[in-house]
Design a protein around this motif. Structure first.
Motif, PDB file in Angstrom:
ATOM      1  N   TYR A  93       0.850  -1.193   0.000  1.00 43.44           N
ATOM      2  CA  TYR A  93       0.000   0.000   0.000  1.00 43.44           C
ATOM      3  C   TYR A  93       0.881   1.237   0.000  1.00 43.44           C
ATOM      4  O   TYR A  93       1.853   1.333   0.761  1.00 43.44           O
ATOM      5  N   PRO A 134      -6.702   7.622  -5.544  1.00 45.96           N
ATOM      6  CA  PRO A 134      -7.376   7.910  -4.269  1.00 45.96           C
ATOM      7  C   PRO A 134      -8.457   6.882  -3.961  1.00 45.96           C
ATOM      8  O   PRO A 134      -9.223   6.479  -4.830  1.00 45.96           O
ATOM      9  N   GLY A 135      -8.477   6.450  -2.713  1.00 42.79           N
ATOM     10  CA  GLY A 135      -9.477   5.488  -2.266  1.00 42.79           C
ATOM     11  C   GLY A 135      -9.102   4.042  -2.471  1.00 42.79           C
ATOM     12  O   GLY A 135      -9.850   3.145  -2.075  1.00 42.79           O
ATOM     13  N   ALA A 136      -7.944   3.794  -3.096  1.00 39.01           N
ATOM     14  CA  ALA A 136      -7.531   2.410  -3.346  1.00 39.01           C
ATOM     15  C   ALA A 136      -7.084   1.742  -2.057  1.00 39.01           C
ATOM     16  O   ALA A 136      -6.587   2.391  -1.141  1.00 39.01           O
ATOM     17  N   ASP A 137      -7.261   0.430  -2.001  1.00 34.99           N
ATOM     18  CA  ASP A 137      -6.818  -0.353  -0.858  1.00 34.99           C
ATOM     19  C   ASP A 137      -5.441  -0.932  -1.206  1.00 34.99           C
ATOM     20  O   ASP A 137      -4.737  -0.431  -2.085  1.00 34.99           O
ATOM     21  N   GLY A 217     -11.847  -3.913   0.706  1.00 35.61           N
ATOM     22  CA  GLY A 217     -11.721  -3.173   1.953  1.00 35.61           C
ATOM     23  C   GLY A 217     -12.449  -3.871   3.071  1.00 35.61           C
ATOM     24  O   GLY A 217     -13.016  -4.934   2.918  1.00 35.61           O
TER      25      GLY A 217
END
Length: 218
Positions: A93, A134-137, A217
């Motif tokens: 990540y 943005p918002g990726a796991d 997620g």
């Protein structure tokens, strides 16, 4: 590429289930039973022991901003992680910035590498990391399983980032692995926390396949 500018010392600074939350105890079991965090070595880290800290993050903490591994003299990082397992994939990540790593070269069972040798040697496997959004796991980056059986250490060479040379700092937020415990046929080596982990934890971790796939997620 010359690496004379690296003038720092680095140093030790159930299989049938489909339930997504089964991944948590299985990942934690792999990380905490098989890795001796005190023996993780990261070169060119800005903050001592930051490399070990991002591996030591729990699954629930994987998206936390801190701790974060940040390169120092340039965009490259070299991290050696000891642990005994058959490894299936790398979990990674990074925040969605140009400082996210782009190319990662992996070396199996080599605890003697520096930037010069890592640049010259043929890696066990090279992975092109997708650019995070943005918002990726966490990215799950599958490995060639035939090459990663009987692994006792993994060295990650973060060679460049997504800035295309504009940003000389690379940042990584979380590193983990999917795989299966190796059955010990001899006395455990000294980086194992325990001689025999719970057999119920010796399972492969269900996840999403494919290069650059994103794990679900919470």
């Amino acid at each position: 590429m010359s690496h004379h500018h690296h003038d720092h010392s680095g140093g030790c600074h159930g299989e049938d289930h489909d339930h997504s939350n089964d991944i948590t105890p299985a990942i934690q079991s792999l990380l905490y039973s098989q890795i001796d965090f005190g023996k993780i070595v990261t070169l060119n880290e800005t903050t001592p022991k930051a490399g070990a800290a991002i591996v030591q993050k729990t699954w629930a903490e994987r998206l936390n901003d801190e701790p974060e591994l940040e390169s120092d003299a340039d965009e490259q990082l070299l991290m050696t992680i000891p642990g005994q397992a058959n490894i299936h994939s790398l979990l990674l990540y990074t925040a969605p910035t140009i400082s996210a790593p782009k190319t990662v070269k992996l070396f199996k069972n080599r605890d003697d590498l520096d930037f010069s040798t890592a640049s010259e040697l043929h890696p066990t496997q090279t992975i092109e990391v997708p650019q995070p959004v943005p918002g990726a796991d966490v990215f799950e980056l599958p490995l060639n399983r035939a090459h990663w059986n009987a692994t006792t250490s993994v060295t990650l060479f973060f060679e460049d980032n997504w800035s295309d040379g504009e940003e000389d700092v690379t940042k990584v937020g979380y590193v983990g692995f999917k795989g299966q415990f190796m059955k010990l046929t001899r006395e455990p080596v000294n980086f194992l926390y325990e001689a025999a982990a719970n057999p119920q934890d010796h399972v492969s971790i269900p996840g999403v396949g494919g290069i650059g796939s994103v794990l679900p997620g919470q």
